[in-house]
Each structure stands twice: as structure tokens, then as C-alpha cells.
Design a protein around this motif. Structure first.
Motif, PDB file in Angstrom:
ATOM      1  N   ILE A 157    -152.833  28.113  20.746  1.00 49.04           N
ATOM      2  CA  ILE A 157    -153.059  27.790  22.151  1.00 49.04           C
ATOM      3  C   ILE A 157    -152.621  28.944  23.042  1.00 49.04           C
ATOM      4  N   SER A 158    -151.474  29.545  22.709  1.00 50.65           N
ATOM      5  CA  SER A 158    -150.972  30.676  23.506  1.00 50.65           C
ATOM      6  C   SER A 158    -151.964  31.841  23.475  1.00 50.65           C
ATOM      7  N   ALA A 159    -152.577  32.090  22.309  1.00 48.69           N
ATOM      8  CA  ALA A 159    -153.553  33.170  22.201  1.00 48.69           C
ATOM      9  C   ALA A 159    -154.750  32.919  23.104  1.00 48.69           C
ATOM     10  N   ILE A 160    -155.187  31.656  23.195  1.00 51.69           N
ATOM     11  CA  ILE A 160    -156.328  31.326  24.066  1.00 51.69           C
ATOM     12  C   ILE A 160    -155.960  31.509  25.527  1.00 51.69           C
ATOM     13  N   VAL A 161    -154.751  31.037  25.903  1.00 54.75           N
ATOM     14  CA  VAL A 161    -154.361  31.084  27.309  1.00 54.75           C
ATOM     15  C   VAL A 161    -154.027  32.496  27.754  1.00 54.75           C
ATOM     16  N   GLU A 162    -153.251  33.233  26.925  1.00 53.76           N
ATOM     17  CA  GLU A 162    -152.783  34.550  27.333  1.00 53.76           C
ATOM     18  C   GLU A 162    -153.898  35.581  27.390  1.00 53.76           C
ATOM     19  N   LYS A 163    -154.926  35.409  26.572  1.00 52.91           N
ATOM     20  CA  LYS A 163    -156.027  36.380  26.556  1.00 52.91           C
ATOM     21  C   LYS A 163    -157.018  36.137  27.680  1.00 52.91           C
ATOM     22  N   GLY A 164    -156.790  35.106  28.500  1.00 52.10           N
ATOM     23  CA  GLY A 164    -157.658  34.858  29.639  1.00 52.10           C
ATOM     24  C   GLY A 164    -159.047  34.405  29.264  1.00 52.10           C
ATOM     25  N   ILE A 165    -159.186  33.701  28.159  1.00 53.28           N
ATOM     26  CA  ILE A 165    -160.494  33.191  27.755  1.00 53.28           C
ATOM     27  C   ILE A 165    -160.973  32.181  28.780  1.00 53.28           C
ATOM     28  N   HIS A 166    -162.236  32.247  29.125  1.00 55.62           N
ATOM     29  CA  HIS A 166    -162.773  31.329  30.135  1.00 55.62           C
ATOM     30  C   HIS A 166    -162.733  29.895  29.615  1.00 55.62           C
ATOM     31  N   PHE A 167    -162.446  28.979  30.520  1.00 53.63           N
ATOM     32  CA  PHE A 167    -162.262  27.584  30.109  1.00 53.63           C
ATOM     33  C   PHE A 167    -163.510  26.960  29.518  1.00 53.63           C
ATOM     34  N   ASN A 168    -164.701  27.522  29.833  1.00 53.42           N
ATOM     35  CA  ASN A 168    -165.932  26.982  29.246  1.00 53.42           C
ATOM     36  C   ASN A 168    -166.000  27.208  27.741  1.00 53.42           C
ATOM     37  N   GLU A 169    -165.238  28.212  27.238  1.00 50.35           N
ATOM     38  CA  GLU A 169    -165.284  28.534  25.825  1.00 50.35           C
ATOM     39  C   GLU A 169    -164.223  27.780  25.017  1.00 50.35           C
ATOM     40  N   TYR A 170    -163.299  27.071  25.708  1.00 50.25           N
ATOM     41  CA  TYR A 170    -162.266  26.306  24.990  1.00 50.25           C
ATOM     42  C   TYR A 170    -162.879  25.317  23.993  1.00 50.25           C
ATOM     43  N   PRO A 171    -163.811  24.442  24.440  1.00 48.76           N
ATOM     44  CA  PRO A 171    -164.345  23.454  23.485  1.00 48.76           C
ATOM     45  C   PRO A 171    -165.061  24.096  22.303  1.00 48.76           C
ATOM     46  N   VAL A 172    -165.779  25.221  22.557  1.00 45.33           N
ATOM     47  CA  VAL A 172    -166.533  25.861  21.475  1.00 45.33           C
ATOM     48  C   VAL A 172    -165.584  26.379  20.397  1.00 45.33           C
ATOM     49  N   LEU A 173    -164.487  27.035  20.851  1.00 45.69           N
ATOM     50  CA  LEU A 173    -163.526  27.563  19.889  1.00 45.69           C
ATOM     51  C   LEU A 173    -162.831  26.437  19.118  1.00 45.69           C
ATOM     52  N   MET A 174    -162.430  25.424  19.844  1.00 45.25           N
ATOM     53  CA  MET A 174    -161.670  24.356  19.210  1.00 45.25           C
ATOM     54  C   MET A 174    -162.533  23.471  18.322  1.00 45.25           C
ATOM     55  N   MET A 175    -163.837  23.442  18.554  1.00 47.74           N
ATOM     56  CA  MET A 175    -164.723  22.692  17.673  1.00 47.74           C
ATOM     57  C   MET A 175    -164.686  23.249  16.252  1.00 47.74           C
ATOM     58  N   GLN A 176    -164.498  24.566  16.129  1.00 51.53           N
ATOM     59  CA  GLN A 176    -164.390  25.158  14.799  1.00 51.53           C
ATOM     60  C   GLN A 176    -163.128  24.653  14.094  1.00 51.53           C
ATOM     61  N   LEU A 177    -162.022  24.568  14.854  1.00 50.32           N
ATOM     62  CA  LEU A 177    -160.783  24.070  14.269  1.00 50.32           C
ATOM     63  C   LEU A 177    -160.914  22.596  13.877  1.00 50.32           C
ATOM     64  N   ILE A 178    -161.592  21.819  14.718  1.00 48.63           N
ATOM     65  CA  ILE A 178    -161.806  20.399  14.406  1.00 48.63           C
ATOM     66  C   ILE A 178    -162.637  20.258  13.144  1.00 48.63           C
ATOM     67  N   SER A 179    -163.682  21.086  13.022  1.00 47.51           N
ATOM     68  CA  SER A 179    -164.556  21.026  11.847  1.00 47.51           C
ATOM     69  C   SER A 179    -163.782  21.335  10.565  1.00 47.51           C
ATOM     70  N   LYS A 180    -162.902  22.337  10.631  1.00 47.27           N
ATOM     71  CA  LYS A 180    -162.105  22.678   9.446  1.00 47.27           C
ATOM     72  C   LYS A 180    -161.152  21.535   9.089  1.00 47.27           C
ATOM     73  N   SER A 181    -160.610  20.877  10.105  1.00 47.51           N
ATOM     74  CA  SER A 181    -159.712  19.749   9.846  1.00 47.51           C
ATOM     75  C   SER A 181    -160.455  18.612   9.175  1.00 47.51           C
ATOM     76  N   TYR A 182    -161.673  18.316   9.654  1.00 49.63           N
ATOM     77  CA  TYR A 182    -162.486  17.278   9.022  1.00 49.63           C
ATOM     78  C   TYR A 182    -162.775  17.646   7.560  1.00 49.63           C
ATOM     79  N   HIS A 183    -163.037  18.945   7.321  1.00 50.00           N
ATOM     80  CA  HIS A 183    -163.386  19.394   5.980  1.00 50.00           C
ATOM     81  C   HIS A 183    -162.205  19.199   5.018  1.00 50.00           C
ATOM     82  N   LEU A 184    -160.970  19.409   5.518  1.00 48.32           N
ATOM     83  CA  LEU A 184    -159.794  19.193   4.671  1.00 48.32           C
ATOM     84  C   LEU A 184    -159.729  17.753   4.165  1.00 48.32           C
TER      85      LEU A 184
END
Length: 772
Positions: free
Chosen positions: A582-609
Motif C-alpha cells: 500500500i505504501s508503494a502505491i501511495v508514495e509513488k503517486g499512482i493515480h487513484f483510477n489505477e488502484y482497482p486495476v492493480l489490486m485486482m491482480q492481487l485479488i486474483s492471485k489470492s483466489y488462485h491460492l
């Protein structure tokens, strides 16, 4: 009497009778029920106050007694063998006992030295072994608690001596309650050095009980249901109540309550409270007849009042029916020349109704329908406007119909969204109602000339506002003040955090659909700015950035580490890595529109586990761990909470359960190999080769599940086989060692002695000796 007038009068009587009787019956039952409940509550409050008063007195005595026992005088005296010559020490000890009478009057107190065989009271000093109650007092030392209260039938010897001097009548000695303190206060289970015994007369405790007889009689029972304060006839008369209370507490395990009981033909209401302090039970008994006495008065008063009301209503109905019928009669006479069928003459009003039914109803109904639907039409028009389905020409035509403003300098759209219902008194199903309340608040705060109709659109409250200023700075300040006022009122009335997005100013009303999108875009910046904010779209429009490739690579590495930590079930590592993510996303100034796209990858990996371990995502994670629920989250705090609480925790629990099941299966396989190959060369390496696992991993799993090392378990099993052979065969020790795959007989004997605590030969000799 005309037929319609007779019907009108009868209907009035019936309506009055139903209303009056219903009100009377309901009033009586409500009032009587309230009286009974108030009596119950009053009794319970009386018992509570009585309990607090009694326990306060007892605790005060305990505190003063503890201070006395901790005094240097007592500590010094307990180690001395006092005699009658130690006048000053005895006087000081007696004086200290007398000073215990602080809040509660004490009839007698003893300091008994069990080891030095002396005791001191208020006025006497003697050898403890000569006391008449020596055995009883000495038995107190065997009680498990260091402090306890004991009801006693008769007073102490000294009190008896004083009473005998006054020559009282036989049987007048009152009962008392003893507080016993072991000394030292904090001891092991061994014999105490001394006892402090303080006696309080039952009359003193009785004085602390409630004397309010209007709410019933109050009793005090011990943990066995015995009234240790009452005597003689009082005890016998209330014995049945005490038994019922004791049986009720034993059967239901209730600490307090109320129940009705039939005692000697009397219906009684019994309230009780059990004290966790000393196990005493406080009981109040009141006659149900006394409780319902007021209810009977209410019943009579209600009956008389209803009768009077009914009589008045009947007179009014008779007079009113005549008055109401008079215009009908005139109207009927006025329309008598109108031809009607013969059956119409049976009811004059039906005839009139038939003639004028359709005369006035149509226009009135149409007007009511238009008025009722006007607000809905306004909201529907605004919905179409924000959906882009209204042209400039349509607006110019319909604005006059709906009374919308037609002149303005600039327009803006303002959207209000609820940030979160966490840590509020509301639930998720209250959200639509809360938005409706916010919509009403905005409709009241902003004048109709300064806005169009506020509406609810999706999860937002949306308002199209007019601006009276030309300059951009004035416009921005004006709308910011309006937004601040709305936030303040929502917080004041609803105690709810909201964020407000404001679009860029525009001229044409048909651009509202684009302005609405700008508001939603502005509200998305809560991901980085947090919640409870007011945001102008033009302030965030220039801040959009493109995500760097290095940031994406860093996030991918963190996702992989997070997957490894989840598999290992390391909760601390998961939290640490996710916080870094989360700190990497916030500190790098990533635009908030890209938050869901990035986190969807993490959600997908969690489902796969979950799926890798044969689990169902829906069953393991539940209803809230869905992508749809994730996309509805609007703040970074709610996203972090969702990942940790709804996603990571269930996955870790599931993977740990799977791992434990796998560990048990591996351990069982290793045990099976030991039982099958105990007479062969068997080791961790051999098991690892057979089961395709690393020896270190097998060692750790076996130790965890069996709580013993693999080599120890193998040796124990082989020695159990050796004992069986020593008992049932004549094989030599060396032959048994060889059969158990021991190449060295000495090593076998050493292992046998270590486990069985004797040599194989001695074990066989002892077994044969037992058989003989």
C-alpha cells in the motif's frame, strides 16, 4: 324515521361502541401491566439497594479489619507468647479491636493466636485452649478461603458471660454473623498463625435491610436458602418462600429474577437477587393481590369513564345524525323531480349518489393525481438530464412546466457520497435511507431559486446549482461554502462522514451529464486524500500521472512475497508486506483510477491460492470477499480493512487447516512404516525416500503431530516388541537384538535399560517370577 338516517345513527353507535370499548380494554391492560412491571422493577431496585447497603457495611468492616491485621502491633504480637503480665500489649490489641466499630456496630471481636495459644477480645484476655468454643474456632483454620462469613446460632462465650450477669431469660440470646480472617492474609494452604473473628448481631444486619413494606417484605438467605436472620415463628412462616427461591436458583442458575407462587392460598410475587460477593440471597415477597389492587381501581375508573363517554357520544351521534341528514333531505327534495327507478326510493341517499356520482369526481381526481406526481416528474426530468437524454429545446420547453430556473451565469454539479458506515450506528441496509435524508437536507438548505431539484443517482446525491458570480475565484469560494454547510448539517443531524465532489463550471444545462462524471472522478481521489473531503474537479485534473514500469515491477515482487507469506500462514509477514504494498502505491503517486486495476491482480492471485488447495472461493471467503464488493469501496482505509479482514484472514485460516490435515496424514504414514518395518533398517532418510519428502521436513512434521522425535518413537516401539518376546519366547537377548535389527547387542541392552529402566535379563526374570 328515514332509512338512511337510521343507518347513519346505527353506524355512529357501533363506531362509538367499538372505539370506546377498545380504548377502555387496551387502557386497562396497559395500565395494569405497567403497574405490575413497575412493582417488579421497584422490588428489584429495593433488593439492589439493600444488597449494596449490606455489602458496603461488610466490606467496610473487612477493610478496617485488614488495616488492623496489617498494623505493626498485630504483626509484632503474633510472634509473642502473651500472658496476663503483658498488660500494655493486651490493652493495645483490645483497643484496636474496639476501633473496628466504624460503620457497623460490632458486638464482639477476637484475635486468636493459634500457635501461641492466646486470644484477646474487647474486654478479656485468656488462653485459647480454655475457651468453650475452642474446637469450633480451631476448625475455621481448615476453611479453604482466607476470609469468610459464617452465621452462628448463639453468641460467643464472653457475650454469654455478660448476659448471664444481667440474668436474662433463657432463649433471649440473639444469633450473630461471624467474619473470620486468617492471618497472615495471603497464605499458602498450610495452617494459619492466627484468626481474627468479628461478630455482628443479626439485628445490625436486619437494620440494613429495606423497611419499605409497600413493595413487600425483604429476607436475607444464605447460599443454602436458610434465613439466618429470622427466628422462631418468623422463620417457620417464611420457610416455604425460602425453599422456593433456593429451588429456583438451583434449577435455573439465575442470579436474579421474579416469579409468582401460590403459598398457602395466597398468590405471591417473589423477587430475588443472588450476591456474587458472599453467596447470600436477597428476597422480596409481595402479595399479587396488593399489586393488582390499583389495577381494579383503574378498571372501575375506566369502565365509568367509558360509560360516560359512550353516553355522550350516543347523544352527539343522535343530534349529529339529524343535522347531517337535514341537507340530504333538502337535496333529496330538490332532486325529487328527477326520474329514478322504483328501487331507488328504498334509500334516498343512493338515489342522490347515483345522479351526482360523476358530476364532480373526475376533475378532482385528475388534479390530485397531477399534484401527487409533480415531484416525481421533476426528479424523472433531472434523471434524464444527467443521463444525457434531454436536448436544449426540450429543456427550454419543460423548464417552464416544472418551474425550473431559466437564467444563470454559470452552472456546476455537486455530488455527495457517504464515505463509510464503519464506526457509525448505521448498517449497510440503511444507506439508501441515509441518502434520502441527505437529499432532503440539501433541499431545505439551498433555496429553490439557486438549484434544480436534488436527486439520488446510483450511490450519490446529485444537485445542479446556479452561480451568481462571474469570477472563477468567487465561484469556487461560493460552492465551497455551500459544500461546507452541507457537510456540517449532515454531521449535525446524521453524525455521518460524507465527501463532496464539485464539477468545473459550465454554461449549457445539457453539459450536466459531463459535469456529473467530473464529480465522480473528483470523489475517486479519496483513495489518496482520505475521506470526509470537499474536492473540485479542476484541482485534480492537472495531477494525473502515468505509472512507471519500476513501480509495477516492485508491486509484482510484493505480490509474489505476499503469496508466499499466505501459503506459510505467517500473519505478521502478510500484514507487513501488504502495508509495504500500500505504501508503494501511495508514495509513488499512482493515480487513484489505477488502484482497482492493480489490486485486482492481487485479488486474483489470492483466489488462485484457494483454488490450488482444492477450496471453493465462495465457501472459503464468504459473500463480502467478491470483486463486486471490492469495487464499491471508496476509501483507502476501507480497502485495507477489506483485504486484511475479508480476504487474507480467511485464506490463512483455510491454508492452515489444509496444512494440519496434511501433517496428520504424513505422520500416520510414518507410523505405519515403523510398524511394518521395525525389524529392518528404518530411518528418516528411508521414510523420506519412500514418501518423496525431505528428511528435515518429515522430522519437523512428526515432532509437531506426535510430540516425540522419530528416533525415540522407533526405539519405544522396538522395545515394546522386545518386551513381548521376552515374556512369550525363550529367545536369547542377542537373538532378539538381531531380530530387531540391532547389530550390536550392547547397544540393544543400553537402549532397553534406558526405556524400561532395567536390563532385558532382569525384565524376563521378574516376569517369570510373577507367573510362578
Amino acid at each position: 324515521m328515514p332509512k338512511f338516517m337510521l343507518r347513519l345513527l346505527g353506524f355512529s353507535f357501533i363506531l362509538a361502541a367499538i372505539s370506546v370499548i377498545s380504548i377502555g380494554v387496551i387502557s386497562y391492560y396497559i395500565a395494569s401491566g405497567d403497574i405490575e412491571e413497575k412493582v417488579k422493577e421497584g422490588n428489584m431496585q429495593v433488593l439492589l439497594q439493600t444488597q449494596m447497603r449490606v455489602e458496603q457495611a461488610l466490606k467496610t468492616l473487612e477493610l478496617t479489619s485488614l488495616q488492623y491485621l496489617n498494623s505493626p502491633l498485630v504483626a509484632y504480637s503474633l510472634d509473642k507468647s502473651l500472658n496476663a503480665d503483658d498488660f500494655f500489649d493486651i490493652r493495645d490489641l483490645s483497643k484496636g479491636l474496639y476501633n473496628l466499630q466504624t460503620f457497623t456496630s460490632i458486638r464482639e471481636a477476637y484475635l486468636v493466636n493459634l500457635q501461641k495459644d492466646w486470644m484477646v477480645s474487647f474486654a478479656t484476655f485468656r488462653k485459647f485452649s480454655t475457651h468453650q468454643e475452642h474446637d469450633l474456632i480451631a476448625s475455621y483454620a481448615q476453611y479453604p478461603n482466607n476470609l469468610f462469613w459464617i452465621p452462628v446460632k448463639n453468641s460467643s462465650n464472653e457475650a454469654e458471660a455478660h448476659i448471664s450477669e444481667a440474668e436474662p431469660e433463657e432463649g433471649n440470646i440473639s444469633k450473630a454473623i461471624r467474619m473470620v480472617f486468617k492471618v497472615p492474609v495471603i497464605t499458602n494452604k498450610g495452617q494459619p498463625k492466627a484468626l481474627l473473628i468479628v461478630e455482628i448481631a443479626n439485628s445490625e444486619v436486619k437494620d440494613l435491610l429495606s423497611s419499605n413494606n409497600k413493595l413487600g417484605e425483604v429476607f436475607l438467605l444464605d447460599s443454602n436458602g436458610q434465613d439466618f436472620l429470622s427466628e422462631g415463628s418468623d422463620m417457620d412462616s417464611n420457610k416455604e418462600i425460602h425453599s422456593l427461591v433456593a429451588e429456583r436458583i438451583i434449577a435455573t442458575k439465575e442470579q436474579s429474577g421474579f416469579f409468582n407462587a401460590d403459598l398457602l392460598g395466597r398468590d405471591m410475587g417473589i423477587t430475588f437477587r443472588s450476591s456474587s460477593y458472599n453467596g447470600w440471597i436477597y428476597v422480596s415477597a409481595v402479595s399479587i393481590k396488593d399489586i393488582t389492587k390499583q389495577s381494579k381501581k383503574i378498571a372501575w375508573i375506566t369502565f365509568i369513564a367509558c360509560t360516560i363517554i359512550f353516553a355522550l357520544v350516543a347523544l352527539i351521534a343522535l343530534y349529529g345524525s339529524r343535522k347531517m341528514y337535514s341537507p340530504i333531505k333538502r337535496l333529496f327534495e330538490f332532486t325529487k323531480d328527477i326520474k329514478v327507478d322504483d328501487h331507488d326510493h328504498k334509500d334516498e341517499f343512493l338515489s342522490i349518489e347515483e345522479r351526482f356520482r360523476t358530476l364532480f369526481s373526475t376533475e378532482k381526481n385528475l388534479q390530485q393525481q397531477v399534484r401527487g406526481q409533480f415531484n416525481q416528474l421533476n426528479e424523472f426530468f433531472m434523471l434524464k438530464l444527467f443521463a444525457g437524454q434531454i436536448s436544449d429545446a426540450d429543456f427550454a420547453y419543460r423548464a417552464q412546466i416544472f418551474g425550473f430556473p431559466t437564467r444563470w451565469k454559470r452552472l456546476v454539479v455537486m455530488a455527495v457520497q457517504i464515505d463509510s458506515l464503519e464506526e457509525t450506528r448505521y448498517q449497510e441496509h440503511d444507506k439508501e435511507l441515509l441518502l434520502f435524508a441527505i437529499n432532503n437536507i440539501i433541499g431545505e438548505l439551498i433555496a429553490k431559486d439557486d438549484r434544480f431539484s436534488p436527486i439520488l443517482l446510483d450511490q450519490s446525491q446529485v444537485t445542479l446549482l446556479l452561480c451568481p458570480y462571474d469570477h472563477d475565484a468567487q465561484q469556487k469560494l461560493h460552492f465551497f461554502e455551500i459544500a461546507g454547510l452541507i457537510k456540517g448539517k449532515v454531521q449535525e443531524f446524521l453524525q455521518l462522514p460524507v465527501s463532496i465532489g464539485i464539477s468545473k463550471p459550465f454554461d449549457k444545462v445539457t453539459k450536466s451529464v459531463m459535469a456529473y462524471r467530473e464529480c465522480l472522478e473528483a470523489l475517486k481521489c479519496r483513495m489518496s486524500l482520505g475521506q470526509d473531503i470537499i474536492v473540485h474537479y479542476e484541482d485534480i485534473d492537472a495531477g494525473k500521472k502515468t505509472m512507471e514500469v519500476t513501480v509495477y515491477t516492485q508491486l509484482k515482487l510484493l505480490e509474489d512475497k505476499l503469496g508466499v507469506a499466505l501459503k506459510a500462514g505467517d500473519v505478521e509477514a502478510v500484514d507487513t508486506i501488504f502495508d509495504t504494498y500500500i505504501s508503494a502505491i501511495v508514495e509513488k503517486g499512482i493515480h487513484f483510477n489505477e488502484y482497482p486495476v492493480l489490486m485486482m491482480q492481487l485479488i486474483s492471485k489470492s483466489y488462485h491460492l484457494v483454488q490450488e488447495q482444492g477450496g471453493s472461493v465462495k465457501l472459503v471467503l464468504g459473500q463480502k470477499a467478491t470483486v463486486e464488493h471490492f469495487l464499491k469501496l471508496t476509501t483507502l482505509e476501507s480497502i485495507i480493512q477489506w483485504f486484511k479482514g475479508e480476504l487474507f484472514d480467511p485464506i490463512i485460516n483455510f491454508l492452515n487447516q489444509q496444512a494440519e490435515s496434511q501433517y496428520l496424514n504424513i505422520a500416520n504414514q510414518m507410523i505405519k512404516l515403523v510398524h511394518e518395518r521395525y525389524d529392518q533398517e528404518i530411518s528418516l532418510e528411508a521414510c523420506a525416500s519412500i514418501m518423496n519428502f525431505h528428511p528435515v521436513y518429515l522430522s519437523r512434521v512428526f515432532k509437531k503431530e506426535m510430540n516425540i522425535n522419530f528416533s525415540e518413537y522407533l526405539a519405544d516401539y522396538r522395545m515394546s516388541i522386545a518386551k513381548t518376546w521376552l515374556e512369550n519366547t525363550s529367545w536369547k537377548v542377542s537373538e532378539i537384538a538381531e531380530r530387531l535389527n540391532y547389530t550390536n547387542t550392547t547397544a540393544f541392552i543400553r537402549t532397553f535399560r534406558k526405556i524400561v529402566d532395567m536390563t532385558p535379563g532382569k525384565y524376563r526374570h521378574q516376569f517369570n517370577k510373577k507367573q510362578i
